[in-house]
Design an enzyme around this catalytic site. Structure first.
Site, mmCIF file in Angstrom:
data_model
loop_
_atom_site.group_PDB
_atom_site.id
_atom_site.type_symbol
_atom_site.label_atom_id
_atom_site.label_comp_id
_atom_site.label_asym_id
_atom_site.label_seq_id
_atom_site.Cartn_x
_atom_site.Cartn_y
_atom_site.Cartn_z
ATOM 1 C CE1 TYR A 160 -3.825 2.396 0.553
ATOM 2 C CE2 TYR A 160 -2.430 3.347 2.253
ATOM 3 C CZ TYR A 160 -3.539 3.417 1.443
ATOM 4 O OH TYR A 160 -4.386 4.525 1.509
ATOM 5 C CE LYS A 164 -3.495 5.314 -1.929
ATOM 6 N NZ LYS A 164 -4.465 6.044 -2.782
#
Ligand code: NAD
Length: 264
Positions: A160, A164
């Site tokens: 994740y 990002k």
């Protein structure tokens, strides 16, 4: 006149959470909004509820079912919004997923699932929106949802965080490459926002033994936030409406942190 009156916008991941709030805030300020999400039934309900809510204020509402990682579906979504609104001015690439795993256990499947939606989905969304702006011969704005996880690592969410960080990179690279077409690319980075995403994250954290009860992770983060609480989706939307408006025309390549001071 609202702050974004007459602007035609698409928001992905808009069936709930931050995306829904972004779309609703844009509508309240006079924009036409296409709510788009992979959850077709839910996004249709959200769009219909909003069409009733703003009936009479002149803003148009539509919706699209889309998997942001599928280029053909993204093209069809943009085509649909342009058919309904006549043009596209602002594209939010907001859909995102998280699926925590211990670092040593991260699988290729976990990596591809997260990177395809958060990373590749952002790239495809940017490319297809930009192609539409170029076809129209107009300026345009692309606005990406980054995260506090775009600037530091966190436990148990390595893919994740990587995805990002990729969003920040795409924002900066896109801003450079698209400037010649009068297209700006910006992003915003929420800290911790109370949405249903956290219910799913909590389940995963408990499953891998990283949390004992629902809400624990959010509670622990709260202690690090200068504002003393996590955000609501509505805490985010003043900034997102600003980024969609003409008021931000001279900004490009920037990510605005909206983290209540969590990173200080
Ligand atoms: P959420 O899970 O509540 O909503 C995400 C929406 O995206 C859902 O409606 C889901 O159906 C949709 N979606 C998932 N995969 C999709 C796909 N392939 N194509 C289209 N739609 C898809 O999440 P949220 O908390 O509202 O998060 C929205 C964005 O904000 C995400 O990019 C997330 O990473 C980011 N973010 C969230 C937080 C937070 O604390 N909630 C913090 C920082 C950044």
């Amino acid at each position: 006149m609202g702050r974004v009156s007459g602007r035609s916008c698409i928001v992905t991941g808009a069936a709930r959470g931050i995306g829904r709030a972004i779309g609703e805030a844009l509508l309240d300020e006079g924009a036409d909004v296409c709510f788009a999400d992979i959850n077709g039934d839910l996004v249709a309900e959200v769009a219909e509820a909003n069409a009733r809510r703003v009936h009479g204020n002149g803003a148009k509402v539509t919706h699209a079912q889309v998997d942001v990682a599928d280029r053909e579906q993204v093209r069809a979504m943009i085509g649909h919004a342009v058919d309904v609104f006549g043009k596209l001015d602002v594209k939010f690439n907001n859909a995102g997923v998280n699926r925590p795993m211990n670092f040593l256990d991260v699988t290729e499947d976990n990596w591809h699932f997260i990177m395809d939606i958060n990373g590749l989905g952002c790239l495809i969304g940017m490319q297809e929106a930009a192609q539409q702006f170029i076809r129209q011969g107009t300026s345009g704005k692309i606005i990406n949802t980054a995260s506090i996880a775009s600037r530091q690592g966190f436990d148990n969410v390595a893919p994740y965080c990587a995805s990002k960080w990729a969003v920040v990179s795409l924002t900066q690279s896109g801003a450079r490459d698209l400037a010649k077409h009068d297209i700006t690319v910006t992003g915003f980075a929420p800290g911790v926002v109370a949405t249903e995403m956290w219910e799913e994250v909590d389940k995963d954290l408990m499953q891998i033994g990283a949390a004992e009860k629902p809400g624990q992770a959010m509670q622990e983060f709260s202690a690090e936030i200068l504002k003393g609480r996590v955000a609501t989706p509505e805490d985010i939307t003043g900034t997102t409406t600003f980024l969609a408006s003409r008021e931000s025309d001279y900004m490009t390549g920037q990510i605005v942190m909206i983290d209540g001071g969590m990173t200080l």
